[in-house]
Write a protein that holds these residues in place. Structure first.
Motif, PDB file in Angstrom:
ATOM      1  N   SER A  22      -1.030   0.419  12.059  1.00  0.00           N
ATOM      2  CA  SER A  22      -1.354   0.860  13.413  1.00  0.00           C
ATOM      3  C   SER A  22      -2.144   2.160  13.422  1.00  0.00           C
ATOM      4  N   ASP A  23      -2.089   2.928  12.319  1.00  0.00           N
ATOM      5  CA  ASP A  23      -2.845   4.185  12.272  1.00  0.00           C
ATOM      6  C   ASP A  23      -4.195   4.015  11.582  1.00  0.00           C
ATOM      7  N   MET A  24      -4.682   2.761  11.527  1.00  0.00           N
ATOM      8  CA  MET A  24      -6.012   2.473  11.006  1.00  0.00           C
ATOM      9  C   MET A  24      -6.777   1.651  12.031  1.00  0.00           C
ATOM     10  N   GLU A  25      -8.074   1.895  12.139  1.00  0.00           N
ATOM     11  CA  GLU A  25      -8.901   1.113  13.047  1.00  0.00           C
ATOM     12  C   GLU A  25     -10.289   0.949  12.455  1.00  0.00           C
ATOM     13  N   PHE A  26     -10.892  -0.204  12.684  1.00  0.00           N
ATOM     14  CA  PHE A  26     -12.238  -0.451  12.195  1.00  0.00           C
ATOM     15  C   PHE A  26     -13.222   0.452  12.931  1.00  0.00           C
ATOM     16  N   VAL A  27     -14.246   0.920  12.212  1.00  0.00           N
ATOM     17  CA  VAL A  27     -15.277   1.750  12.818  1.00  0.00           C
ATOM     18  C   VAL A  27     -16.647   1.286  12.340  1.00  0.00           C
ATOM     19  N   SER A  28     -17.632   1.478  13.191  1.00  0.00           N
ATOM     20  CA  SER A  28     -19.020   1.208  12.835  1.00  0.00           C
ATOM     21  C   SER A  28     -19.570   2.373  12.027  1.00  0.00           C
ATOM     22  N   SER A  29     -20.511   2.081  11.128  1.00  0.00           N
ATOM     23  CA  SER A  29     -21.118   3.163  10.353  1.00  0.00           C
ATOM     24  C   SER A  29     -21.913   4.109  11.239  1.00  0.00           C
ATOM     25  N   ASN A  30     -22.247   3.678  12.453  1.00  0.00           N
ATOM     26  CA  ASN A  30     -22.997   4.534  13.375  1.00  0.00           C
ATOM     27  C   ASN A  30     -22.092   5.338  14.314  1.00  0.00           C
ATOM     28  N   ALA A  31     -20.787   5.141  14.197  1.00  0.00           N
ATOM     29  CA  ALA A  31     -19.853   5.831  15.093  1.00  0.00           C
ATOM     30  C   ALA A  31     -19.774   7.320  14.767  1.00  0.00           C
ATOM     31  N   LYS A  32     -19.477   8.111  15.798  1.00  0.00           N
ATOM     32  CA  LYS A  32     -19.202   9.536  15.624  1.00  0.00           C
ATOM     33  C   LYS A  32     -17.723   9.781  15.884  1.00  0.00           C
TER      34      LYS A  32
ATOM     35  N   CYS B 202      -9.538   9.991  -1.825  1.00  0.00           N
ATOM     36  CA  CYS B 202      -9.621  11.363  -1.318  1.00  0.00           C
ATOM     37  C   CYS B 202     -11.037  11.681  -0.851  1.00  0.00           C
ATOM     38  N   ARG B 203     -12.038  11.210  -1.583  1.00  0.00           N
ATOM     39  CA  ARG B 203     -13.433  11.436  -1.197  1.00  0.00           C
ATOM     40  C   ARG B 203     -13.733  10.809   0.163  1.00  0.00           C
ATOM     41  N   MET B 204     -13.204   9.626   0.387  1.00  0.00           N
ATOM     42  CA  MET B 204     -13.541   8.878   1.593  1.00  0.00           C
ATOM     43  C   MET B 204     -12.777   9.350   2.834  1.00  0.00           C
ATOM     44  N   TYR B 205     -11.623   9.964   2.649  1.00  0.00           N
ATOM     45  CA  TYR B 205     -10.776  10.319   3.784  1.00  0.00           C
ATOM     46  C   TYR B 205     -11.553  11.161   4.799  1.00  0.00           C
ATOM     47  N   PRO B 206     -11.457  10.827   6.111  1.00  0.00           N
ATOM     48  CA  PRO B 206     -10.488   9.957   6.784  1.00  0.00           C
ATOM     49  C   PRO B 206     -10.925   8.493   6.908  1.00  0.00           C
ATOM     50  N   PHE B 207     -11.859   8.073   6.071  1.00  0.00           N
ATOM     51  CA  PHE B 207     -12.332   6.698   6.152  1.00  0.00           C
ATOM     52  C   PHE B 207     -11.875   5.898   4.940  1.00  0.00           C
ATOM     53  N   GLY B 208     -11.817   4.596   5.114  1.00  0.00           N
ATOM     54  CA  GLY B 208     -11.498   3.689   4.029  1.00  0.00           C
ATOM     55  C   GLY B 208     -12.498   2.553   4.029  1.00  0.00           C
ATOM     56  N   VAL B 209     -12.439   1.751   2.994  1.00  0.00           N
ATOM     57  CA  VAL B 209     -13.406   0.664   2.842  1.00  0.00           C
ATOM     58  C   VAL B 209     -12.669  -0.639   2.532  1.00  0.00           C
ATOM     59  N   ALA B 210     -13.197  -1.737   3.059  1.00  0.00           N
ATOM     60  CA  ALA B 210     -12.638  -3.064   2.819  1.00  0.00           C
ATOM     61  C   ALA B 210     -13.792  -4.033   2.604  1.00  0.00           C
TER      62      ALA B 210
ATOM     63  N   PHE C 250     -19.499  -4.210   3.077  1.00  0.00           N
ATOM     64  CA  PHE C 250     -18.256  -3.484   3.342  1.00  0.00           C
ATOM     65  C   PHE C 250     -17.999  -3.359   4.838  1.00  0.00           C
ATOM     66  N   ASN C 251     -16.720  -3.305   5.184  1.00  0.00           N
ATOM     67  CA  ASN C 251     -16.271  -2.848   6.488  1.00  0.00           C
ATOM     68  C   ASN C 251     -15.586  -1.501   6.285  1.00  0.00           C
ATOM     69  N   TYR C 252     -15.641  -0.662   7.294  1.00  0.00           N
ATOM     70  CA  TYR C 252     -15.060   0.673   7.194  1.00  0.00           C
ATOM     71  C   TYR C 252     -13.986   0.843   8.258  1.00  0.00           C
ATOM     72  N   TYR C 253     -12.967   1.617   7.923  1.00  0.00           N
ATOM     73  CA  TYR C 253     -11.924   1.886   8.886  1.00  0.00           C
ATOM     74  C   TYR C 253     -11.568   3.364   8.879  1.00  0.00           C
ATOM     75  N   LEU C 254     -10.972   3.802   9.970  1.00  0.00           N
ATOM     76  CA  LEU C 254     -10.594   5.197  10.172  1.00  0.00           C
ATOM     77  C   LEU C 254      -9.087   5.331  10.031  1.00  0.00           C
ATOM     78  N   CYS C 255      -8.651   6.320   9.246  1.00  0.00           N
ATOM     79  CA  CYS C 255      -7.230   6.611   9.065  1.00  0.00           C
ATOM     80  C   CYS C 255      -6.853   7.764   9.997  1.00  0.00           C
ATOM     81  N   THR C 256      -5.920   7.544  10.896  1.00  0.00           N
ATOM     82  CA  THR C 256      -5.605   8.547  11.919  1.00  0.00           C
ATOM     83  C   THR C 256      -4.181   9.084  11.816  1.00  0.00           C
ATOM     84  N   GLU C 257      -3.543   8.905  10.642  1.00  0.00           N
ATOM     85  CA  GLU C 257      -2.136   9.299  10.561  1.00  0.00           C
ATOM     86  C   GLU C 257      -1.940  10.818  10.583  1.00  0.00           C
ATOM     87  N   ARG C 258      -2.974  11.584  10.217  1.00  0.00           N
ATOM     88  CA  ARG C 258      -2.876  13.048  10.268  1.00  0.00           C
ATOM     89  C   ARG C 258      -3.532  13.519  11.564  1.00  0.00           C
TER      90      ARG C 258
END
Length: 222
Positions: free
Chosen positions: A3-13, A105-113, A121-129
């Motif tokens: 629940s603390d992850m969400e997909f994001v577009s590479s163009n998102a801010k 660690c390099r990618m945070y707050p983003f991840g890759v799938a 690749f698809n990218y997601y945002l980690c929002t737990e912090r």
């Protein structure tokens, strides 16, 4: 997906700003997975900065421990220390191996799938912090350009190609077969790299050899 992850577009801010508080490096017991590329980079870096290893296995023995994830896939995770379960490489509130820090660690707050519909690749945002969000502005594409290197991208392409084949091999040999071959699997994934040679060609040939070993094992057990 958590629940603390969400997909994001590479163009998102994203309204994100690193607070330099090192909280990302604490309370991470069982959360910091080391990819084979990370192990190769870390071992080379530590050898260049005063430590001496003949093989990646010695570095792993000192700083990491083995675990398993989906379908019995074996991995290594970074050790933690202290009551706050801080990453073993955290020194005086700063990363002691920053130049060779793991890809997660390099990618945070983003991840890759693995990607879909023609995308690598698809990218997601980690929002737990939560304290990292609300100020600042980061464009996903810019962050990836800085932190997702060509080498890392190619590594993930090879890994994503190999994982479905690994899953099929595991189904063929069963849980007991995975346990019986665990050392060989770990060896192909993590050990025995020549640190004077490029990583990717070694990794790809090792993955092909591991899959052949598992498939041969499955045929023998039929």
């Amino acid at each position: 997906m958590r629940s603390d992850m969400e997909f994001v577009s590479s163009n998102a801010k994203i309204p994100f700003r690193c607070q330099k508080c090192a909280e990302c490096c604490r309370h991470v017991d069982g959360a910091l997975m080391l990819e084979p590329l990370d192990v190769y980079r870390l071992t080379k870096y530590l050898c260049e900065h005063g430590e001496s290893y003949d093989d990646t296995s010695e570095m792993l023995h000192k700083y990491a421990h083995s675990a398993t994830i989906d379908r019995g896939y074996p991995i290594f995770q970074i050790n933690t220390t202290g009551e706050d379960h801080a990453c073993v490489f955290l020194k005086d509130g700063r990363c002691g191996v920053y130049e060779a820090r793991p890809q997660v660690c390099r990618m945070y707050p983003f991840g890759v799938a693995p990607g879909a519909r023609g995308k690598d690749f698809n990218y997601y945002l980690c929002t737990e912090r939560k304290h990292h969000f609300g100020t600042g502005s980061v464009k996903v594409k810019d962050w990836l350009n800085d932190n997702f290197s060509k080498e890392a991208r190619e590594f993930y392409r090879i890994e994503h190609r190999m994982l479905p084949e690994f899953g099929r091999a595991v189904e063929s040999i069963g849980e007991e077969g995975v346990i019986r071959n665990m050392f060989q699997i770990l060896y192909h994934l993590y050990f025995g790299y020549d640190l004077s040679e490029p990583f990717l060609s070694q990794y790809e040939s090792r993955m092909d050899a591991m899959l052949k070993m598992l498939n041969d094992n499955a045929k023998e057990s039929d």
